[in-house]
Enzyme design. Structure first.
Site, PDB file in Angstrom:
ATOM      1  N   GLU A  95      -9.739 -25.725  75.519  1.00 39.27           N
ATOM      2  CA  GLU A  95      -8.370 -25.341  75.836  1.00 39.27           C
ATOM      3  C   GLU A  95      -7.871 -24.382  74.749  1.00 39.27           C
ATOM      4  OE1 GLU A  95      -5.097 -28.110  75.144  1.00 39.27           O
ATOM      5  OE2 GLU A  95      -4.268 -27.557  77.085  1.00 39.27           O
ATOM      6  N   CYS A 153      -0.065 -26.809  79.690  1.00 41.49           N
ATOM      7  CA  CYS A 153      -1.228 -27.666  79.891  1.00 41.49           C
ATOM      8  C   CYS A 153      -1.882 -27.392  81.240  1.00 41.49           C
ATOM      9  CB  CYS A 153      -0.818 -29.125  79.781  1.00 41.49           C
ATOM     10  SG  CYS A 153       0.559 -29.541  80.881  1.00 41.49           S
ATOM     11  N   LYS A 181      10.411 -38.560  69.549  1.00 40.92           N
ATOM     12  CA  LYS A 181      10.083 -37.648  68.437  1.00 40.92           C
ATOM     13  C   LYS A 181       9.610 -36.323  69.005  1.00 40.92           C
ATOM     14  CE  LYS A 181       6.664 -36.417  65.986  1.00 40.92           C
ATOM     15  NZ  LYS A 181       7.061 -35.009  65.799  1.00 40.92           N
TER      16      LYS A 181
HETATM   17  P1  NAD Z   1      -0.025 -32.080  69.271  1.00 42.28           P
HETATM   18  O1  NAD Z   1      -0.948 -33.155  69.732  1.00 42.28           O
HETATM   19  O2  NAD Z   1      -0.362 -31.333  68.044  1.00 42.28           O
HETATM   20  O3  NAD Z   1       1.436 -32.681  69.009  1.00 42.28           O
HETATM   21  C1  NAD Z   1       2.153 -33.350  70.026  1.00 42.28           C
HETATM   22  C2  NAD Z   1       3.145 -34.279  69.373  1.00 42.28           C
HETATM   23  O4  NAD Z   1       2.445 -35.301  68.693  1.00 42.28           O
HETATM   24  C3  NAD Z   1       4.047 -33.628  68.328  1.00 42.28           C
HETATM   25  O5  NAD Z   1       5.348 -34.175  68.417  1.00 42.28           O
HETATM   26  C4  NAD Z   1       3.388 -34.042  67.024  1.00 42.28           C
HETATM   27  O6  NAD Z   1       4.277 -34.069  65.933  1.00 42.28           O
HETATM   28  C5  NAD Z   1       2.908 -35.424  67.367  1.00 42.28           C
HETATM   29  N1  NAD Z   1       1.813 -35.943  66.555  1.00 42.28           N
HETATM   30  C6  NAD Z   1       0.859 -35.249  65.881  1.00 42.28           C
HETATM   31  N2  NAD Z   1       0.026 -36.101  65.231  1.00 42.28           N
HETATM   32  C7  NAD Z   1       0.456 -37.356  65.514  1.00 42.28           C
HETATM   33  C8  NAD Z   1      -0.003 -38.666  65.173  1.00 42.28           C
HETATM   34  N3  NAD Z   1      -1.059 -38.852  64.407  1.00 42.28           N
HETATM   35  N4  NAD Z   1       0.679 -39.719  65.665  1.00 42.28           N
HETATM   36  C9  NAD Z   1       1.748 -39.559  66.466  1.00 42.28           C
HETATM   37  N5  NAD Z   1       2.234 -38.343  66.823  1.00 42.28           N
HETATM   38  C10 NAD Z   1       1.583 -37.268  66.352  1.00 42.28           C
HETATM   39  O7  NAD Z   1       0.169 -31.118  70.513  1.00 42.28           O
HETATM   40  P2  NAD Z   1       1.034 -29.781  70.586  1.00 42.28           P
HETATM   41  O8  NAD Z   1       0.272 -28.697  69.896  1.00 42.28           O
HETATM   42  O9  NAD Z   1       2.433 -30.059  70.170  1.00 42.28           O
HETATM   43  O10 NAD Z   1       1.064 -29.528  72.162  1.00 42.28           O
HETATM   44  C11 NAD Z   1       0.082 -28.819  72.831  1.00 42.28           C
HETATM   45  C12 NAD Z   1      -0.835 -29.753  73.586  1.00 42.28           C
HETATM   46  O11 NAD Z   1      -0.061 -30.547  74.483  1.00 42.28           O
HETATM   47  C13 NAD Z   1      -1.834 -29.019  74.444  1.00 42.28           C
HETATM   48  O12 NAD Z   1      -3.094 -29.628  74.340  1.00 42.28           O
HETATM   49  C14 NAD Z   1      -1.284 -29.193  75.849  1.00 42.28           C
HETATM   50  O13 NAD Z   1      -2.235 -29.099  76.881  1.00 42.28           O
HETATM   51  C15 NAD Z   1      -0.683 -30.544  75.763  1.00 42.28           C
HETATM   52  N6  NAD Z   1       0.312 -30.742  76.826  1.00 42.28           N
HETATM   53  C16 NAD Z   1      -0.007 -31.584  77.858  1.00 42.28           C
HETATM   54  C17 NAD Z   1       0.886 -31.768  78.910  1.00 42.28           C
HETATM   55  C18 NAD Z   1       0.562 -32.686  80.066  1.00 42.28           C
HETATM   56  O14 NAD Z   1       1.474 -33.034  80.803  1.00 42.28           O
HETATM   57  N7  NAD Z   1      -0.688 -33.091  80.256  1.00 42.28           N
HETATM   58  C19 NAD Z   1       2.108 -31.098  78.884  1.00 42.28           C
HETATM   59  C20 NAD Z   1       2.402 -30.254  77.819  1.00 42.28           C
HETATM   60  C21 NAD Z   1       1.486 -30.090  76.781  1.00 42.28           C
END
Ligand code: NAD
Length: 481
Positions: free
Chosen positions: A383, A287, A178
């Site tokens: 962050e 990230c 997803k």
């Molecule tokens: P997010 O947590 O809002 O969303 C990530 C994904 O989770 C999306 O596909 C979203 O639709 C889904 N999601 C949201 N609520 C959910 C739920 N309750 N159950 C299941 N899925 C759900 O994050 P974002 O804004 O898309 O991404 C940014 C974040 O990702 C930042 O905090 C960044 O640091 C992190 N990130 C981490 C890495 C890593 O490797 N550590 C890499 C890239 C991004």
């Protein structure tokens, strides 16, 4: 609806389909601020349908049962097809989230490499043999775990998805991915191209939609055997709690607040170059961003003059213009979040050396560098996930190690020094999943990747991915009575 608006459905069982209830949502181009596509709005029924398809492909299909060389060949075929569509995939990511096209093309190359690497890694892997004094020996087997639910963020849409899908399918699992609701395009194209490359139906299913209900329904489905998630720490907690109800192991790659340390004896050309890349590439929506910068007192003035000049020299503009190095943030919602941090910088006591919110109606926050913020300020501790670098001066190694480690996050850190002993000493003291010395972003896919604290749970990469995406088995044999 404009005539050339594109549509991204779910890709389930080898076909592109709409949602059970026919709902869709609009997808906006953050540079033009126009709706350029719509995508299927997945709900519980669609998640269930995608999982059922992957379950069937795993329980009854060829994929987990075929030889390792044959599976590797199929995945390389997919990699070939992806590489042949580099332009479309890169354009999709740029249109969805505004990253400069040259960077998006680079990300497609990395995605192709993710598939090739894991295809070969599973084909060539060796297990272990444990000779035993009792007249037995034990050997290990790494069989596929089952159906993998993969959930990815919007900052590297295709690359983050491929980082999950590639090891999952390489190890013989089937998978439902997803993508983020902000960036459905390239991952849907991946699903389509998997069909074109001849992967069996259900091996890679794509479920579009919002986190809740699409992502949450996927994670809660007790037919799912593994959950791999990349996203924010807040969502990661919800994902882990939900997966725990059916005891599915989770791998969580979450947020970061990377410390970047420049010692007095650093090669300043190199340190300035990487300090700029670390916080301003992808407009800081990384990230691993070097969002906390610590500069030794002896080079502080010179370093800061050069760092500010380099930040101001970045060409800001349309992401499809080849000259652009820095563009808009990925969505209106994210722009509002980053802008609110920037607007609080001076109120909280910070001194903004350069940058700030662009006032021309675009969702741009210029490369921003701030000093003098108290160590309790939100912009210092949290962050931001945008182009905001918080700088502190330090006097001693002990002081800077303590400051760097004083964070809930522990994803990564960087240090710049020409002193070999210091490099090793400090690297070993930093609480971080990855430490880069005199470099940044360099990855070997065999190595562990992940973070401590709020940055995640578990590691992926090479054998670490094997541990997660397989069900390791010990086979104990009597060889002597
Ligand atoms: P997010 O947590 O809002 O969303 C990530 C994904 O989770 C999306 O596909 C979203 O639709 C889904 N999601 C949201 N609520 C959910 C739920 N309750 N159950 C299941 N899925 C759900 O994050 P974002 O804004 O898309 O991404 C940014 C974040 O990702 C930042 O905090 C960044 O640091 C992190 N990130 C981490 C890495 C890593 O490797 N550590 C890499 C890239 C991004």
């Amino acid at each position: 609806m404009s005539q050339d608006r594109q549509h991204f459905g779910h890709v389930i069982d080898g076909e592109e389909v709409g949602s059970a209830d026919g709902r869709t949502f609009e997808v906006q181009n953050p540079w033009t601020q126009e709706v350029w596509a719509d995508a299927a709005e997945g709900g519980p029924d669609d998640a269930a349908r995608a999982v059922a398809s992957s379950r069937r492909a795993f329980d009854e299909g060829d994929w987990p049962r075929m030889g390792r060389a044959e599976r590797a060949k199929a995945i390389h075929r997919l990699a070939d097809v992806l590489a042949a569509h580099t332009d479309e995939l890169a354009t999709a990511d740029t249109t969805d989230m505004g990253k400069p096209l040259a960077q998006a093309r680079h990300d497609v190359g990395r995605s192709v490499w993710n598939f090739r690497f894991f295809a070969d890694h599973q084909r060539d892997h060796v297990g272990e043999v444990y000779p035993m004094d009792s007249g037995h020996h034990t050997y290990s087997e790494y069989g596929p775990a089952g159906v993998v639910a993969a959930i990815s963020p919007w900052n590297f849409p295709l690359m983050m998805a491929s980082w999950k899908v590639a090891p999952a399918i390489a190890w013989g699992n089937t998978c439902v991915i997803k993508p983020s609701e902000d960036t459905p395009a390239s991952v849907t194209m991946l699903g389509r191209l998997a069909v074109e490359a001849g992967l069996p139906p259900g091996v890679i299913n794509v479920l579009n939609g919002h986190g809740d209900p699409a992502g949450s329904s996927l994670v809660a489905d007790d037919r799912v055997d593994r959950v791999t998630f990349t996203g924010s720490s807040v969502t990661g907690r919800a994902v882990m709690a939900s997966a725990a109800t059916h005891l599915a192991p989770v791998s969580l790659e979450l947020g970061g607040k990377g410390a970047n340390i420049v010692f007095d004896d650093a090669d300043l050309d190199n340190a300035v170059h990487w300090a700029v890349e670390a916080i301003f590439r992808n407009a800081g929506q990384i990230c691993l961003a070097g969002s906390r910068l610590y500069v030794g007192a002896g080079v502080y003035d010179e370093f800061m003059d050069r760092f500010v000049a380099a930040a101001e020299a970045l060409t800001v503009g349309d992401p499809v213009d080849p000259a652009t190095r820095f563009s808009c943030l990925a969505s209106k919602r994210h722009f509002a979040k980053v802008a609110s941090y920037v607007e609080g910088l001076e109120t909280d006591g910070g001194k903004v050396l350069t940058g700030g919110v662009d006032g021309d109606g675009r969702w741009i926050v210029r490369p921003t560098i701030v000093t003098d913020l108290p160590l309790t300020a939100p912009a210092y501790c949290e962050e931001i996930f945008g182009p905001v670098c918080v700088v502190n001066r330090f006097e001693s190694e002990e002081e800077v190690v303590a400051m760097a480690n004083d964070s809930r996050y522990g994803l990564n850190a960087m240090l710049f020094t020409e002193n070999l002993s210091r490099a090793h000493r400090v690297a070993s003291q930093l609480r971080a999943g990855t430490v880069w010395v005199n470099c940044f972003f360099i990855r070997d896919l065999r190595t562990p990747f992940g973070g401590a604290g709020d940055s995640g749970v578990g590691r992926e990469g090479g054998n670490f991915s094997r541990e997660f995406f397989t069900e390791p088995k010990a086979v104990v044999m009597q060889i002597r009575r």
